[in-house]
Motif scaffolding. Structure first.
Motif, PDB file in Angstrom:
ATOM      1  N   ASP A   1      61.656  68.423  91.220  1.00 22.61           N
ATOM      2  CA  ASP A   1      61.663  69.851  90.265  1.00 22.61           C
ATOM      3  C   ASP A   1      60.666  69.580  89.111  1.00 22.61           C
ATOM      4  O   ASP A   1      60.294  70.503  88.535  1.00 22.61           O
ATOM      5  N   LEU A   2      60.235  68.281  88.617  1.00 23.37           N
ATOM      6  CA  LEU A   2      59.371  68.128  87.624  1.00 23.37           C
ATOM      7  C   LEU A   2      57.930  68.602  87.870  1.00 23.37           C
ATOM      8  O   LEU A   2      57.595  68.525  89.048  1.00 23.37           O
ATOM      9  N   PRO A   3      57.160  68.651  86.825  1.00 20.93           N
ATOM     10  CA  PRO A   3      55.540  68.964  86.998  1.00 20.93           C
ATOM     11  C   PRO A   3      55.000  67.575  87.790  1.00 20.93           C
ATOM     12  O   PRO A   3      55.551  66.479  87.847  1.00 20.93           O
ATOM     13  N   ALA A   4      54.171  68.204  88.711  1.00 17.76           N
ATOM     14  CA  ALA A   4      53.640  67.007  89.609  1.00 17.76           C
ATOM     15  C   ALA A   4      53.010  65.686  88.843  1.00 17.76           C
ATOM     16  O   ALA A   4      53.286  64.561  89.522  1.00 17.76           O
ATOM     17  N   LEU A   5      52.333  65.988  88.015  1.00 15.92           N
ATOM     18  CA  LEU A   5      51.834  64.931  87.166  1.00 15.92           C
ATOM     19  C   LEU A   5      52.939  63.941  86.764  1.00 15.92           C
ATOM     20  O   LEU A   5      52.958  62.508  86.663  1.00 15.92           O
ATOM     21  N   MET A   6      53.959  64.467  86.357  1.00 14.40           N
ATOM     22  CA  MET A   6      55.169  63.664  85.748  1.00 14.40           C
ATOM     23  C   MET A   6      55.861  62.905  86.881  1.00 14.40           C
ATOM     24  O   MET A   6      56.457  61.780  86.759  1.00 14.40           O
ATOM     25  N   ARG A   7      55.859  63.561  87.935  1.00 14.10           N
ATOM     26  CA  ARG A   7      56.625  63.027  89.314  1.00 14.10           C
ATOM     27  C   ARG A   7      55.991  61.672  89.728  1.00 14.10           C
ATOM     28  O   ARG A   7      56.555  60.945  90.526  1.00 14.10           O
ATOM     29  N   GLN A   8      54.540  61.642  89.314  1.00 14.49           N
ATOM     30  CA  GLN A   8      53.937  60.293  89.897  1.00 14.49           C
ATOM     31  C   GLN A   8      54.229  59.079  89.118  1.00 14.49           C
ATOM     32  O   GLN A   8      53.943  58.123  89.844  1.00 14.49           O
ATOM     33  N   GLY A   9      54.985  59.085  87.986  1.00 13.29           N
ATOM     34  CA  GLY A   9      55.349  57.966  87.613  1.00 13.29           C
ATOM     35  C   GLY A   9      54.325  57.282  86.828  1.00 13.29           C
ATOM     36  O   GLY A   9      53.112  57.508  86.956  1.00 13.29           O
ATOM     37  N   PRO A  10      54.524  56.150  86.030  1.00 13.00           N
ATOM     38  CA  PRO A  10      53.575  55.268  85.547  1.00 13.00           C
ATOM     39  C   PRO A  10      52.590  54.717  86.506  1.00 13.00           C
ATOM     40  O   PRO A  10      53.277  53.824  87.327  1.00 13.00           O
ATOM     41  N   GLY A  11      51.103  54.776  86.213  1.00 16.49           N
ATOM     42  CA  GLY A  11      50.421  54.166  87.295  1.00 16.49           C
ATOM     43  C   GLY A  11      50.078  52.656  87.056  1.00 16.49           C
ATOM     44  O   GLY A  11      49.893  51.948  87.856  1.00 16.49           O
ATOM     45  N   SER A  12      50.543  52.178  85.735  1.00 17.07           N
ATOM     46  CA  SER A  12      50.423  50.738  85.724  1.00 17.07           C
ATOM     47  C   SER A  12      51.590  50.061  86.207  1.00 17.07           C
ATOM     48  O   SER A  12      51.328  48.707  86.486  1.00 17.07           O
ATOM     49  N   SER A  13      52.417  50.718  86.883  1.00 16.05           N
ATOM     50  CA  SER A  13      53.483  49.840  87.655  1.00 16.05           C
ATOM     51  C   SER A  13      52.962  49.584  89.112  1.00 16.05           C
ATOM     52  O   SER A  13      53.819  48.826  89.968  1.00 16.05           O
ATOM     53  N   LEU A  14      51.914  50.197  89.506  1.00 13.41           N
ATOM     54  CA  LEU A  14      51.344  49.910  90.967  1.00 13.41           C
ATOM     55  C   LEU A  14      50.245  48.690  90.831  1.00 13.41           C
ATOM     56  O   LEU A  14      49.372  48.618  89.989  1.00 13.41           O
ATOM     57  N   SER A  15      50.310  47.828  91.939  1.00 13.69           N
ATOM     58  CA  SER A  15      49.210  46.873  92.128  1.00 13.69           C
ATOM     59  C   SER A  15      47.838  47.498  92.587  1.00 13.69           C
ATOM     60  O   SER A  15      47.867  48.752  92.748  1.00 13.69           O
ATOM     61  N   ARG A  16      46.988  46.609  92.403  1.00 11.99           N
ATOM     62  CA  ARG A  16      45.738  47.052  92.818  1.00 11.99           C
ATOM     63  C   ARG A  16      45.537  47.565  94.452  1.00 11.99           C
ATOM     64  O   ARG A  16      45.147  48.622  94.892  1.00 11.99           O
ATOM     65  N   TYR A  17      46.490  46.739  95.231  1.00 14.11           N
ATOM     66  CA  TYR A  17      46.422  47.111  96.605  1.00 14.11           C
ATOM     67  C   TYR A  17      47.391  48.487  96.865  1.00 14.11           C
ATOM     68  O   TYR A  17      46.880  49.367  97.711  1.00 14.11           O
ATOM     69  N   GLU A  18      48.337  48.541  95.983  1.00 13.75           N
ATOM     70  CA  GLU A  18      49.029  49.842  95.946  1.00 13.75           C
ATOM     71  C   GLU A  18      48.268  51.194  95.902  1.00 13.75           C
ATOM     72  O   GLU A  18      48.486  52.229  96.188  1.00 13.75           O
TER      73      GLU A  18
END
Length: 600
Positions: free
Chosen positions: A531-548
């Protein structure tokens, strides 16, 4: 039976009694909950937003509902599946005539059948009672459902034990059978087994971690970003809000090692916190509660034995929220108290803060509470271009109304001096609350208004970045302003995680815009990540590794190439569709928002 229910409504919970021979205990308890929530027996169900066809519940239950619909061909029964909020997400009927009757009662996909909305019924009551119920005829709290008999069962996730929805079998009351209870039990168990087969690898890992620590003699709490498992009685009421805040604090902590010993004064004990996996959204935290720590000198959560340079998560406020999540006071109450303190000195009152923090709202709220009248809002430009504003302002003050001047940063020193003098003019008989308040950006916090005597410091309205841990309290206050009388907004754990992780560059103005666009806030429904705006749904990008990040980009490219068709995207990637669904959930990818090429 209907008379007994109406007497309970009319006489109240304490005065009315219901004969136990007439009404089953679980029905009476549901009636009483319905009365306490002030449910209207004549209310019609309302729609709670769109249904996600790819939800885990629907994917697990689809084949099972198809099979049951076939088996019930000659039975005149209907099947209903609801999500954890009591909203119908799937309906299966056999006879079109029954479908028309159910439509007249709004018993269809998308409608809210929670107990708080409709009272006692076969979908909402199993969720509240956490067990099987059989509601027949006038046992329904809502009059429009009195022609039905409904057997319902809650659906518990086999990994987490959390109720994720309910299943109900309904029929006309004159053809109802007690066999419906056994049938709905079987159907609910089949859906739970399907959920177990589909379980996300993160939930399976969480369950293994919990089983590992559960054998300890000490109470434990294990959690990831979406789920909590605990055997600790004092934290049994840990809700989505306090879970999200606690997990976010631990996630953001600077972990030099994977073990952390914390003092937890609110609980009078200590905990050994262990982090499993790596950081980010996939982290798992296990809190093993030690022996009582006794009386502690400090009221703040701290790291025992850690070097002074280590950044310890401030968990004291979080654990207060765990003990009583609704006891948090809005941080803006402090702003209101500071305004009152500033009013002890005659003259101009200054309110400072970043753009969008709500300076004008806080000033206007304070003046209206003091005078009983809405204040006059004036822009700094009006003071420059419209000389009559000063005359009208004088009349406003004499009438006992306050004045809020917004945009003070654009005032020249001469106009600031004139405004300061105007605010200090003696006016016999003036209402003490009729004051002049000037709003400015934070950059001028150290500059008192020219022409004014040295007075109290300017009142600072904090930004949302300063109020990270208090965000749920801010959300409740903003929602109450937007939708007076509506219940406090409810968020799924994942949705609340997204709100906590968002930087809120637009401050309260941005939060207001987000909440205003969510119909669930006004209707009391559950707000989920989708239900949230699209960018907000993606979550913090810093939590993903380079592979992810690379994997996420590859999936997004495939979805764009397949124009959102997930089966085709899975073929392009060379993986199974189930694997694609799992990776999209893990990486928080929304197909509908990933079909636009970068830069467009």
């Amino acid at each position: 039976m209907r008379i007994a229910r109406e007497r309970l409504i009319a006489e109240g919970l304490f005065r009315a009694s219901v004969p136990p021979a007439l009404v089953a205990e679980e029905i009476e308890q549901s009636w009483r909950r319905s009365v306490s929530h002030r449910v209207n027996p004549g209310a019609e169900p309302h729609i709670l937003g769109e249904i996600d066809p790819d939800s885990a519940m629907l994917r697990a239950a689809g084949r099972i509902l198809d099979q049951w619909q076939t088996n019930l061909t000659d039975s005149r029964m209907a099947l209903f599946l609801a999500d954890e909020g009591g909203r119908i997400v799937s309906r299966r009927i056999v006879d079109p005539q029954d479908g028309r009757a159910l439509d007249r009662a709004n018993a269809a996909e998308g409608f809210d059948f929670s107990e708080r909305a409709l009272g006692t019924n076969g979908l909402g009551t199993p969720i509240e009672a956490r067990g099987v119920v059989f509601v027949r005829g006038n046992e329904h709290f809502n009059d429009a459902l009195a022609h039905l008999a409904c057997a319902g069962v809650p659906i518990k996730h086999p990994i987490t034990g959390r109720i994720v929805g309910s299943l109900s079998i309904a029929s006309q009351v004159d053809v109802a059978s007690s066999l419906m209870v056994a049938m709905v039990r079987q159907g609910g168990q089949q859906i739970a087994e399907a959920l177990e087969h589909m379980a996300d690898s993160r939930d399976l890992e969480l369950a293994r971690t919990y089983r590992r620590f559960r054998s300890s003699r000490r109470p434990v709490l294990v959690m990831n970003s979406e789920t909590v498992m605990t055997d600790l009685p004092s934290l049994a009421h840990l809700d989505a809000e306090s879970h999200a805040i606690l997990w976010e604090k631990l996630r953001l902590h600077h972990w030099d090692e994977d073990t952390l010993r914390l003092e937890l004064p609110v609980l009078g004990t200590e905990a050994m916190v262990r982090r499993f996996n790596r950081g980010g959204q996939d982290a798992i935290f296990a809190l093993e509660f030690l022996e009582p720590a006794g009386t502690l000198a400090s009221g703040q959560g701290s790291v025992i034995g850690a070097p002074e340079s280590a950044t310890a998560p401030d968990l004291s406020g979080v654990l207060d929220a765990v003990a009583n999540p609704r006891a948090q006071v809005s941080p803006y109450e402090a702003v209101q108290r500071q305004l009152t303190a500033s009013a002890a000195v005659p003259g101009l009152i200054r309110v400072v803060g970043d753009p969008g923090v709500g300076k004008r709202h806080q000033a206007a709220r304070w003046l209206q509470q003091r005078t009983g009248q809405a204040p006059k809002i004036v822009t700094a430009r009006d003071l420059v271009t419209n000389g009559a504003v000063w005359t009208r302002g004088e009349a406003q003050l004499q009438a006992g109304r306050g004045i809020v001047v917004v945009g003070g940063d654009s005032l020249s020193e001469g106009l600031r001096r004139r405004l300061g003098d105007f605010a200090r003019l003696p006016r016999p008989g003036l209402h003490p609350g009729a004051r002049v308040v000037l709003t400015e950006h934070t950059g001028r916090v150290g500059s008192p208004a020219a022409g004014a005597d040295a007075g109290p410091a300017a009142v600072h309205v904090p930004s949302l970045a300063d109020l990270h841990g208090a965000l749920p309290a801010v959300v409740r206050e903003v929602a109450a302003t937007l939708f007076p009388g509506a219940p406090a907004p409810r968020f799924s754990p994942a949705a609340l995680q997204s709100l906590l992780a968002w930087p809120w560059p637009g401050n309260v103005a941005e939060l207001t815009e987000v909440l205003a666009a969510l119909p669930q806030v006004a209707q009391g429904g559950l707000i989920q990540t989708k239900d949230l705006p699209a960018l907000m749904r993606q979550g913090p990008g810093s939590s993903l590794s380079r592979y992810e990040r690379a994997e996420r980009d590859a999936i997004a490219d495939a979805l764009r190439e397949a124009e959102g068709n997930k089966s085709r995207a899975a073929e392009i990637l060379g993986i199974g569709r189930t694997t694609l669904y799992r990776k999209m959930r893990t990486l928080k990818i929304d197909a509908g928002e990933r079909m636009t090429a970068p830069g467009q």
